[in-house]
Design a protein around this motif. Structure first.
Motif, PDB file in Angstrom:
ATOM      1  N   TRP A  21      51.274  -8.078 -31.312  1.00  0.00           N
ATOM      2  CA  TRP A  21      49.938  -7.507 -31.464  1.00  0.00           C
ATOM      3  C   TRP A  21      49.709  -6.468 -30.379  1.00  0.00           C
ATOM      4  O   TRP A  21      50.183  -6.623 -29.264  1.00  0.00           O
ATOM      5  CB  TRP A  21      48.871  -8.595 -31.323  1.00  0.00           C
ATOM      6  CG  TRP A  21      48.578  -9.324 -32.598  1.00  0.00           C
ATOM      7  CD1 TRP A  21      49.238 -10.411 -33.083  1.00  0.00           C
ATOM      8  CD2 TRP A  21      47.555  -9.015 -33.535  1.00  0.00           C
ATOM      9  NE1 TRP A  21      48.688 -10.804 -34.253  1.00  0.00           N
ATOM     10  CE2 TRP A  21      47.641  -9.966 -34.567  1.00  0.00           C
ATOM     11  CE3 TRP A  21      46.571  -8.038 -33.594  1.00  0.00           C
ATOM     12  CZ2 TRP A  21      46.782  -9.960 -35.654  1.00  0.00           C
ATOM     13  CZ3 TRP A  21      45.711  -8.036 -34.675  1.00  0.00           C
ATOM     14  CH2 TRP A  21      45.829  -8.985 -35.689  1.00  0.00           C
ATOM     15  N   HIS A  22      48.945  -5.424 -30.681  1.00  0.00           N
ATOM     16  CA  HIS A  22      48.597  -4.364 -29.723  1.00  0.00           C
ATOM     17  C   HIS A  22      49.863  -3.661 -29.228  1.00  0.00           C
ATOM     18  O   HIS A  22      50.248  -3.762 -28.059  1.00  0.00           O
ATOM     19  CB  HIS A  22      47.763  -4.907 -28.561  1.00  0.00           C
ATOM     20  CG  HIS A  22      46.505  -5.588 -28.994  1.00  0.00           C
ATOM     21  ND1 HIS A  22      45.421  -4.894 -29.496  1.00  0.00           N
ATOM     22  CD2 HIS A  22      46.170  -6.898 -29.025  1.00  0.00           C
ATOM     23  CE1 HIS A  22      44.472  -5.762 -29.815  1.00  0.00           C
ATOM     24  NE2 HIS A  22      44.899  -6.976 -29.546  1.00  0.00           N
ATOM     25  N   GLY A  67      52.242 -13.264 -32.229  1.00  0.00           N
ATOM     26  CA  GLY A  67      51.093 -13.099 -31.345  1.00  0.00           C
ATOM     27  C   GLY A  67      51.203 -13.968 -30.106  1.00  0.00           C
ATOM     28  O   GLY A  67      52.172 -14.710 -29.923  1.00  0.00           O
TER      29      GLY A  67
END
Length: 157
Positions: A26-27, A57
């Motif tokens: 994520w990100h 995640g």
């Protein structure tokens, strides 16, 4: 200022240590910076072939860290980012990741470098991600902490 008072660590020859990095996906921008920081630190400490494992995640970090501990790694660096939103999700994921990674470390007497950013905003995460213009490099810091601690654990054993 975050990072104020952080310990300094001088790279040493850690080439005899088996080290893995487990990183969330994520990100992407933040995570790519954290992983790059960990890779820079590993190279500075003489580790040329670390295991890099990506997971969906931050919540998934502890279970993979536990599997890596069982596989015989001397240290694991856990990297993730959780950015506060408008629901309690932030609190649950941060708590679960922190508690889970701590449990892995204690249960296996294996250092887990804690490189999980828990930020209010994406800007705060970017500032800590070790990217060009970032004020901190938490990927490097988590890796250095894990390696320093692995050296201590090895000396005790």
């Amino acid at each position: 200022m975050s990072g104020h008072g952080a310990p300094t660590s001088q790279p040493f020859d850690a080439s005899g240590l088996r080290v893995a990095v487990v990183a969330a996906t994520w990100h992407t921008q933040v995570m790519d910076g954290l992983v790059a920081g960990a890779e820079r630190a590993l190279a500075a400490y003489g580790i040329s072939q670390p295991e890099i494992v990506r997971v969906p995640g931050t919540f998934e970090l502890p279970v993979v860290a536990a599997a890596l501990a069982k596989a015989g790694y001397d240290a694991v660096v856990a990297l993730g980012v959780v950015i506060r939103g408008g629901t309690p999700h932030f609190d649950y994921v941060c708590s679960a990741a922190t508690d889970g990674l701590t449990q892995v470390s204690v249960d296996h007497a294996m250092p887990v470098g804690f490189g999980v950013l828990t930020c209010d905003t994406e800007e705060q995460a970017i500032a800590r991600a070790g990217l060009e213009g970032s004020s901190e490099d938490k990927g490097w810091e988590a890796t250095a902490a894990a390696l320093d601690t692995a050296r201590i654990v090895r000396a005790i054993a």
